[in-house]
Design a protein around this motif. Sequence first.
Motif, PDB file in Angstrom:
ATOM      1  N   ASP B   3       0.851  -1.186   0.000  1.00  0.00           N
ATOM      2  CA  ASP B   3       0.000   0.000   0.000  1.00  0.00           C
ATOM      3  C   ASP B   3       0.892   1.244   0.000  1.00  0.00           C
ATOM      4  O   ASP B   3       1.848   1.325   0.759  1.00  0.00           O
ATOM      5  CB  ASP B   3      -0.885  -0.020   1.264  1.00  0.00           C
ATOM      6  CG  ASP B   3      -1.962   1.045   1.210  1.00  0.00           C
ATOM      7  OD1 ASP B   3      -2.024   1.799   0.217  1.00  0.00           O
ATOM      8  OD2 ASP B   3      -2.748   1.135   2.183  1.00  0.00           O
ATOM      9  N   PHE B   4       0.584   2.185  -0.854  1.00  0.00           N
ATOM     10  CA  PHE B   4       1.393   3.407  -0.949  1.00  0.00           C
ATOM     11  C   PHE B   4       0.646   4.628  -0.439  1.00  0.00           C
ATOM     12  O   PHE B   4       1.050   5.758  -0.680  1.00  0.00           O
ATOM     13  CB  PHE B   4       1.833   3.647  -2.406  1.00  0.00           C
ATOM     14  CG  PHE B   4       2.858   2.660  -2.891  1.00  0.00           C
ATOM     15  CD1 PHE B   4       2.493   1.372  -3.260  1.00  0.00           C
ATOM     16  CD2 PHE B   4       4.196   3.006  -2.971  1.00  0.00           C
ATOM     17  CE1 PHE B   4       3.430   0.458  -3.702  1.00  0.00           C
ATOM     18  CE2 PHE B   4       5.151   2.106  -3.415  1.00  0.00           C
ATOM     19  CZ  PHE B   4       4.756   0.830  -3.780  1.00  0.00           C
ATOM     20  N   GLU B   5      -0.457   4.378   0.261  1.00  0.00           N
ATOM     21  CA  GLU B   5      -1.290   5.480   0.728  1.00  0.00           C
ATOM     22  C   GLU B   5      -0.831   5.953   2.103  1.00  0.00           C
ATOM     23  O   GLU B   5      -0.748   5.163   3.027  1.00  0.00           O
ATOM     24  CB  GLU B   5      -2.749   4.989   0.796  1.00  0.00           C
ATOM     25  CG  GLU B   5      -3.732   6.003   1.288  1.00  0.00           C
ATOM     26  CD  GLU B   5      -4.219   6.927   0.185  1.00  0.00           C
ATOM     27  OE1 GLU B   5      -3.922   6.655  -0.997  1.00  0.00           O
ATOM     28  OE2 GLU B   5      -4.876   7.929   0.501  1.00  0.00           O
ATOM     29  N   LEU B  85       7.815   6.567  10.105  1.00  0.00           N
ATOM     30  CA  LEU B  85       7.379   6.892   8.758  1.00  0.00           C
ATOM     31  C   LEU B  85       6.887   8.337   8.709  1.00  0.00           C
ATOM     32  O   LEU B  85       7.266   9.127   7.850  1.00  0.00           O
ATOM     33  CB  LEU B  85       6.262   5.932   8.357  1.00  0.00           C
ATOM     34  CG  LEU B  85       5.904   5.922   6.897  1.00  0.00           C
ATOM     35  CD1 LEU B  85       7.097   5.501   6.059  1.00  0.00           C
ATOM     36  CD2 LEU B  85       4.753   4.969   6.649  1.00  0.00           C
ATOM     37  N   ALA B 326      12.315  10.876 -11.347  1.00  0.00           N
ATOM     38  CA  ALA B 326      12.301   9.435 -11.083  1.00  0.00           C
ATOM     39  C   ALA B 326      13.257   9.086  -9.949  1.00  0.00           C
ATOM     40  O   ALA B 326      12.923   8.275  -9.075  1.00  0.00           O
ATOM     41  CB  ALA B 326      12.663   8.657 -12.346  1.00  0.00           C
ATOM     42  N   SER B 327      14.444   9.704  -9.926  1.00  0.00           N
ATOM     43  CA  SER B 327      15.390   9.310  -8.880  1.00  0.00           C
ATOM     44  C   SER B 327      14.954   9.834  -7.511  1.00  0.00           C
ATOM     45  O   SER B 327      15.193   9.188  -6.489  1.00  0.00           O
ATOM     46  CB  SER B 327      16.820   9.746  -9.224  1.00  0.00           C
ATOM     47  OG  SER B 327      16.859  11.111  -9.486  1.00  0.00           O
ATOM     48  N   LYS B 329      11.825  10.044  -6.585  1.00  0.00           N
ATOM     49  CA  LYS B 329      10.789   9.086  -6.180  1.00  0.00           C
ATOM     50  C   LYS B 329      11.430   7.799  -5.663  1.00  0.00           C
ATOM     51  O   LYS B 329      11.008   7.246  -4.651  1.00  0.00           O
ATOM     52  CB  LYS B 329       9.925   8.719  -7.388  1.00  0.00           C
ATOM     53  CG  LYS B 329       8.678   9.559  -7.571  1.00  0.00           C
ATOM     54  CD  LYS B 329       8.088   9.200  -8.940  1.00  0.00           C
ATOM     55  CE  LYS B 329       6.590   9.319  -9.005  1.00  0.00           C
ATOM     56  NZ  LYS B 329       5.841   8.623  -7.976  1.00  0.00           N
ATOM     57  N   ALA B 330      12.441   7.340  -6.395  1.00  0.00           N
ATOM     58  CA  ALA B 330      13.107   6.091  -6.006  1.00  0.00           C
ATOM     59  C   ALA B 330      13.702   6.229  -4.607  1.00  0.00           C
ATOM     60  O   ALA B 330      13.528   5.356  -3.759  1.00  0.00           O
ATOM     61  CB  ALA B 330      14.190   5.730  -7.020  1.00  0.00           C
ATOM     62  N   LEU B 333      10.947   6.228  -1.912  1.00  0.00           N
ATOM     63  CA  LEU B 333      10.347   4.921  -1.625  1.00  0.00           C
ATOM     64  C   LEU B 333      11.302   4.045  -0.811  1.00  0.00           C
ATOM     65  O   LEU B 333      10.882   3.325   0.097  1.00  0.00           O
ATOM     66  CB  LEU B 333       9.927   4.224  -2.920  1.00  0.00           C
ATOM     67  CG  LEU B 333       8.765   4.898  -3.662  1.00  0.00           C
ATOM     68  CD1 LEU B 333       8.446   4.172  -4.963  1.00  0.00           C
ATOM     69  CD2 LEU B 333       7.516   4.971  -2.792  1.00  0.00           C
ATOM     70  N   LEU B 334      12.587   4.107  -1.130  1.00  0.00           N
ATOM     71  CA  LEU B 334      13.558   3.351  -0.330  1.00  0.00           C
ATOM     72  C   LEU B 334      13.544   3.840   1.119  1.00  0.00           C
ATOM     73  O   LEU B 334      13.666   3.058   2.061  1.00  0.00           O
ATOM     74  CB  LEU B 334      14.964   3.499  -0.917  1.00  0.00           C
ATOM     75  CG  LEU B 334      15.224   2.763  -2.229  1.00  0.00           C
ATOM     76  CD1 LEU B 334      16.566   3.188  -2.834  1.00  0.00           C
ATOM     77  CD2 LEU B 334      15.203   1.254  -2.033  1.00  0.00           C
ATOM     78  N   TRP B 336      10.959   5.348   2.703  1.00  0.00           N
ATOM     79  CA  TRP B 336       9.713   4.938   3.365  1.00  0.00           C
ATOM     80  C   TRP B 336       9.788   3.484   3.804  1.00  0.00           C
ATOM     81  O   TRP B 336       9.295   3.108   4.857  1.00  0.00           O
ATOM     82  CB  TRP B 336       8.511   5.140   2.429  1.00  0.00           C
ATOM     83  CG  TRP B 336       8.145   6.580   2.266  1.00  0.00           C
ATOM     84  CD1 TRP B 336       8.792   7.648   2.806  1.00  0.00           C
ATOM     85  CD2 TRP B 336       7.047   7.114   1.503  1.00  0.00           C
ATOM     86  NE1 TRP B 336       8.172   8.813   2.421  1.00  0.00           N
ATOM     87  CE2 TRP B 336       7.107   8.513   1.632  1.00  0.00           C
ATOM     88  CE3 TRP B 336       6.035   6.545   0.740  1.00  0.00           C
ATOM     89  CZ2 TRP B 336       6.183   9.357   1.013  1.00  0.00           C
ATOM     90  CZ3 TRP B 336       5.112   7.375   0.122  1.00  0.00           C
ATOM     91  CH2 TRP B 336       5.186   8.771   0.262  1.00  0.00           C
ATOM     92  N   ARG B 337      10.426   2.676   2.966  1.00  0.00           N
ATOM     93  CA  ARG B 337      10.559   1.273   3.338  1.00  0.00           C
ATOM     94  C   ARG B 337      11.387   1.145   4.621  1.00  0.00           C
ATOM     95  O   ARG B 337      11.001   0.433   5.548  1.00  0.00           O
ATOM     96  CB  ARG B 337      11.221   0.492   2.206  1.00  0.00           C
ATOM     97  CG  ARG B 337      11.444  -0.960   2.576  1.00  0.00           C
ATOM     98  CD  ARG B 337      12.056  -1.736   1.448  1.00  0.00           C
ATOM     99  NE  ARG B 337      13.423  -1.313   1.158  1.00  0.00           N
ATOM    100  CZ  ARG B 337      14.272  -2.028   0.441  1.00  0.00           C
ATOM    101  NH1 ARG B 337      13.885  -3.177  -0.068  1.00  0.00           N
ATOM    102  NH2 ARG B 337      15.488  -1.601   0.213  1.00  0.00           N
ATOM    103  N   MET B 354      20.743   1.738   2.542  1.00  0.00           N
ATOM    104  CA  MET B 354      20.369   1.907   1.132  1.00  0.00           C
ATOM    105  C   MET B 354      19.687   3.258   0.927  1.00  0.00           C
ATOM    106  O   MET B 354      19.975   3.992  -0.016  1.00  0.00           O
ATOM    107  CB  MET B 354      19.415   0.792   0.695  1.00  0.00           C
ATOM    108  CG  MET B 354      20.073  -0.541   0.409  1.00  0.00           C
ATOM    109  SD  MET B 354      18.811  -1.701  -0.175  1.00  0.00           S
ATOM    110  CE  MET B 354      19.845  -2.958  -0.935  1.00  0.00           C
ATOM    111  N   LYS B 358      21.376   6.247  -1.249  1.00  0.00           N
ATOM    112  CA  LYS B 358      20.660   6.682  -2.447  1.00  0.00           C
ATOM    113  C   LYS B 358      20.245   8.151  -2.319  1.00  0.00           C
ATOM    114  O   LYS B 358      20.441   8.944  -3.242  1.00  0.00           O
ATOM    115  CB  LYS B 358      19.428   5.789  -2.656  1.00  0.00           C
ATOM    116  CG  LYS B 358      18.573   6.155  -3.856  1.00  0.00           C
ATOM    117  CD  LYS B 358      19.264   5.821  -5.152  1.00  0.00           C
ATOM    118  CE  LYS B 358      18.387   6.139  -6.357  1.00  0.00           C
ATOM    119  NZ  LYS B 358      19.161   6.052  -7.608  1.00  0.00           N
TER     120      LYS B 358
END
Lengths: 371, 422
Positions: B3-5, B85, B326-327, B329-330, B333-334, B336-337, B354, B358
């Motif tokens: 889920d990305f919400e 988060l 794009a980078s 966003k990448a 997401l890393l 948030w994980r 990571m 990044k």
Amino acid sequence: MISFEPDDEQKMLKDTLENFSTNVVRKAAHDCEEKGEVPADLVKKGWELGLIMSNIPETCGGAGMKRSAVTGAIAVEALTWGDLSIAMNILSPSLVAYPILESGTEEQKQKYLPQFCSENFKPATVALVEPRMFFDASQLSTKALREGDEYILNGDKCLVPLAEKAELFLVFAATTPGIGLAGVDGFIIAKDDVYGLEIKEKEKNMGLKALETFEVSFSDCHIPIASKLGGDEKGGTFTRFLNRSRVALAAAATGMGRAALEYSLNYAKERVAFGEPIASRQAIAFMLAEMAIEVDAMRLLAWEAAWKIDRGEDCGKEAYLAKKYAQDMVLMIADRSVQILGGHGYIREHPVEMYLRNARGFTTFEGLLMV
Amino acid sequence: MIDFELSAGTKMTKKLIHSFVESSFRPLSREFDEEEHKDPADLIHSIHELMKGGGMTGMGSMAGGGDEKEGKKENKPKKPKEQNLMGVILAEELFWGDAGLALAMPGPGLGGAAVQATGTPEQKERIMKRFSGDVPAYGAMAITEPGCGSDTSAVSTTAALDKKTNEWILNGEKIFVSMGKRATVIYDGFVVVWATVDRKAGRAGIKPFIVEKGTPGMKVTKLEHKMGIRASDTAAMVFEDCRIPYNNILGSVEVASDKEKTEGFKGVMKTFDATRPFVAAMAIGVARAAYDMVREILDKEGVRIRYGAPIDQLTVLERDVLDMEASLKAARLLLWRAAGMLDKGERNNLEASMAKAKAGMVGTKVTQKAVEILGPLGYSRKILVEKFMRDAKINDIFEGTGQIQLLVIARNILGYTRKELK
């Protein structure tokens, strides 16, 4: 709430497919690549996984499971982690089945979807890419112009997987040239029912060697209007197709990138130079670390776009960026995997040179996989 | 489930912080960049009041980063925890506003993170309550020395126990202490000082100590002049026979006899595990500030960025902007994980590194590209893009340089020890 943890069903699917990749796909991959084809019994084994059928509604003979692009991305990654060409071959029927499932009229669903629910592999393919330098999906040269109750289809296509064997084609052509994606429509064509469809010779590409692809030409093919994907729907069907294929290709780049990372990582731990494994040198280790970061980044971008698809939101930007990012990164990763193996990486006994040849293709690949 | 919400609460707070920094940070950005070491006192006081009153939920936890298991369980047992988060998402907004000012804000900071990661419940209670006092408070951290940076195991500041008075006596010199002056001179606070209790024990002998404001023997000797984040004070400090109470040592007093079992040093690493995602968030915030400004200016100039132009029509500018997007966003997401894993109580050492590696890289590249794209305008101090570039660079350096992160990642994926991969 934010979570990047697949659910139990997705984990199970991933395990199943990765087992299949390890035990079946990878064992055959080298031979398939050298011979330029995937044997029918391997394709059949892949078909028996029931991936496509499970998504087709019960009323059309399928298992009626809820379709999810995220789950689809997980499946594509697990199979392409095995081998890109074989995965594309096994999944090629979805190139026709899924767009019909999503955009087809009720009549089209009833007519075609049951064909994908039998025990036997249903050879089906998509014709989208065109054999010219500046190919652009929004400016197709292939045209389908309305004449009475028919469309007249003209144009040349390339990178059409399995065209020789395929019984069903989904052909994309401009119905309203000059207005971009909205002016493109798909046509479902049964090869035996149409005149003017010519399968040309098998292509010889840099990569994807195990996947048989063809140039195909259409000259004055008369297509009944009932064959237009989605019937009267104007625009939209092609955009949805492209978005889903871009997500799938991003997931495929992730799968193959992960395979390249793992292969070169294991090699670097075993290969000894100057008295220690080359992996214990930062020059190698740092390359691996960066590769690992990008594999995960590619996956998360693909999942995000897929998640938007599942929610029915516009994901054009996300799908485009996910694919763009993935095609850049998979090339970097595959190149480094060859570099890490050095001279051995250049030898065809190791799969990394194939990864590099395949990776270079992602900028050209469009519409070759679906979620 | 994937889920990305963002949860409704996080979304709302994010919006709140965004408009807050837009109206209160951005107008001050240039002033506190040009006039280095000037203290934005009004801003600091008003933020302190806001935080005390709970007006900016999450902001306090932002810099802390640690888990807060105790005491909160009974109240809302079923509510999903996404403290970290939320923390990184809010940190991105704060640093989108202004990196220097965001760093200069009062709060537990790095020192607080060390307390959370290594302190006993009593120490946490005692130390953390400072932050709800009347005076703005800071938690600084002193690890780096003139002779040691990334190699924190080479710390030479000593801590000796005076058995008669039951006090620790610290001696040594520290540099690059963020908020060192605000914590110990201008406002209230403490510094967590990493010192060795036994030089022969190597890494095992390194322990964190809390030195509170007003402790005799602690002195700020200099403030560094920096490329960016100029509103944040970076202090050099000396500790001369600096006596602190016995129970100001964080964690265990024991020096593990086996050199591989480096409890004290693990505390440093545990602290970094918790703070690394926040530095990644800072990097992303600054980079997004530059990216947003570029897009805004391009929009005004009527330059459209197409998503999917064919290669014969794709401009270099489009390619650059799409790469930036794009980078970013990448990296996000890393991040948030990594933060999400911390919330679930999972070990995120690999993922945090990571994200940091990044984000540090992306922050540097995106902001440098932004200056390039805008040409003379980008290079001019008329607009903030050049400042964003200067601010961004630090994120690839502090809390473990990009290269240190790659080392951590590589050891992790290879299953190598520090000896096997140096």
